[in-house]
Enzyme design. Structure first.
Site, PDB file in Angstrom:
ATOM      1  N   LYS A  14       0.843  -1.211   0.000  1.00 46.33           N
ATOM      2  CA  LYS A  14       0.000   0.000   0.000  1.00 46.33           C
ATOM      3  C   LYS A  14       0.879   1.263   0.000  1.00 46.33           C
ATOM      4  O   LYS A  14       0.701   2.147  -0.822  1.00 46.33           O
ATOM      5  CB  LYS A  14      -0.929   0.018   1.226  1.00 46.33           C
ATOM      6  CG  LYS A  14      -1.871  -1.179   1.291  1.00 46.33           C
ATOM      7  CD  LYS A  14      -2.812  -1.109   2.474  1.00 46.33           C
ATOM      8  CE  LYS A  14      -2.124  -1.263   3.830  1.00 46.33           C
ATOM      9  NZ  LYS A  14      -1.623  -2.630   4.120  1.00 46.33           N
ATOM     10  N   ARG A 129      12.033  -6.375   5.154  1.00 42.46           N
ATOM     11  CA  ARG A 129      12.050  -4.950   5.494  1.00 42.46           C
ATOM     12  C   ARG A 129      12.563  -4.751   6.930  1.00 42.46           C
ATOM     13  O   ARG A 129      13.279  -3.808   7.223  1.00 42.46           O
ATOM     14  CB  ARG A 129      10.664  -4.337   5.344  1.00 42.46           C
ATOM     15  CG  ARG A 129      10.652  -2.855   5.679  1.00 42.46           C
ATOM     16  CD  ARG A 129       9.361  -2.168   5.323  1.00 42.46           C
ATOM     17  NE  ARG A 129       8.251  -2.648   6.140  1.00 42.46           N
ATOM     18  CZ  ARG A 129       6.983  -2.275   5.965  1.00 42.46           C
ATOM     19  NH1 ARG A 129       6.682  -1.455   4.992  1.00 42.46           N
ATOM     20  NH2 ARG A 129       6.038  -2.745   6.741  1.00 42.46           N
ATOM     21  N   ARG A 135      11.689  -1.038  12.183  1.00 43.03           N
ATOM     22  CA  ARG A 135      10.291  -1.085  12.636  1.00 43.03           C
ATOM     23  C   ARG A 135      10.083  -2.283  13.552  1.00 43.03           C
ATOM     24  O   ARG A 135      10.315  -3.424  13.161  1.00 43.03           O
ATOM     25  CB  ARG A 135       9.349  -1.186  11.421  1.00 43.03           C
ATOM     26  CG  ARG A 135       8.983   0.150  10.850  1.00 43.03           C
ATOM     27  CD  ARG A 135       8.081   0.035   9.650  1.00 43.03           C
ATOM     28  NE  ARG A 135       6.803  -0.603   9.930  1.00 43.03           N
ATOM     29  CZ  ARG A 135       5.769  -0.552   9.100  1.00 43.03           C
ATOM     30  NH1 ARG A 135       5.864   0.109   7.955  1.00 43.03           N
ATOM     31  NH2 ARG A 135       4.645  -1.157   9.398  1.00 43.03           N
ATOM     32  N   ARG A 147      -0.229  -9.682  12.842  1.00 42.48           N
ATOM     33  CA  ARG A 147      -0.797  -8.604  12.008  1.00 42.48           C
ATOM     34  C   ARG A 147      -1.678  -9.204  10.915  1.00 42.48           C
ATOM     35  O   ARG A 147      -2.740  -8.670  10.597  1.00 42.48           O
ATOM     36  CB  ARG A 147       0.337  -7.771  11.385  1.00 42.48           C
ATOM     37  CG  ARG A 147       1.046  -6.912  12.412  1.00 42.48           C
ATOM     38  CD  ARG A 147       2.377  -6.420  11.902  1.00 42.48           C
ATOM     39  NE  ARG A 147       2.267  -5.489  10.790  1.00 42.48           N
ATOM     40  CZ  ARG A 147       3.301  -5.100  10.054  1.00 42.48           C
ATOM     41  NH1 ARG A 147       4.524  -5.559  10.313  1.00 42.48           N
ATOM     42  NH2 ARG A 147       3.136  -4.248   9.077  1.00 42.48           N
TER      43      ARG A 147
END
Ligand code: B4P
Length: 192
Positions: A14, A129, A135, A147
């Site tokens: 996204k 990532r 993160r 998630r």
């Protein structure tokens, strides 16, 4: 005005695709994930609250998220419309977004573009990532799988709501980033 909901599971691209769409159509991106990360980085009260959910791979409660989004929409912008990236993620948020867009922008959601990517590819992308992003929600497989679980439990139904309104378009989110963008552009051109 074009108001796009960019939809899909975590890691479906996204944020990646929003970057190309905003350039192509001169849109303003509102990413609730980015807004939370900004607040966490600046250690605001909102950031501290969001962190307790994000670090576990859970959704931040609707009331908090929707208030933050409303304030961002109110800021407006000199553009042809908005991309809502990562919002809505629940049925409540879907209704709230419709109301905010009606009230604040005197407009409606044009389309929900949904990126479809299988779970194992999502896990692989997010772990990758996590190696460089810092993160916390990408840092281990357990959080990432939670998630995805949250997505099926609370977010997937958002797609049904847009389908019922004839505003839902699915795009294969696996493959070359620019080729996926081209498919998204074509879907937007159709509704312009
Ligand atoms: P978000 O920031 O929205 O992020 P995301 O789901 O991780 O990712 P996205 O789909 O944007 O993937 P990206 O392009 O980055 O949410 C983070 C957290 O914030 C949520 O878990 C939740 O806790 C909270 N939150 C946010 N919004 C909320 C809401 N509305 N309600 C409640 N809570 C909310 O891509 C991922 C990776 O894949 C990148 O490394 C990218 O380079 C790679 N990639 C992308 N496209 C690719 C392709 N075609 N091929 C290969 N790799 C690709």
């Amino acid at each position: 005005m074009i108001n796009i909901v960019l939809f899909g599971p975590p890691g479906s691209g996204k944020g990646t695709q929003a970057q190309n769409l905003i350039q192509k159509f001169n849109l303003k991106q509102i990413s609730t994930g980015d807004l939370f990360r900004f607040n966490m980085k600046n250690n605001t009260e909102l950031g501290q609250l969001a962190k307790t959910y994000i670090d576990k791979g859970e959704l931040v409660p609707d009331e908090v998220t929707t208030e933050m989004l409303r304030e961002e929409v109110k800021k407006g912008g000199d553009n042809n419309g908005f991309i809502f990236d990562g919002y809505p993620r629940t049925a409540n948020q879907t209704a709230a977004l419709e109301q905010i867009v009606n009230e604040v922008l005197k407009d409606e959601i044009s389309v929900c573009l949904s990126l479809v990517v299988e779970d194992e590819v999502l896990v692989e992308r997010l772990l990758k990532r996590g190696e460089t992003s810092g993160r916390t929600d990408d840092s281990n497989e357990e959080i990432i799988r939670n998630r995805i679980k949250e997505y099926y439990a609370k977010t997937a139904e958002v797609a049904e709501l847009y389908k019922q309104h004839g505003k839902y378009v699915e795009i294969n989110g696996v493959g070359d980033v620019n080729e996926i963008s081209e498919k998204l552009y074509a879907a937007v051109e159709k509704i312009k």
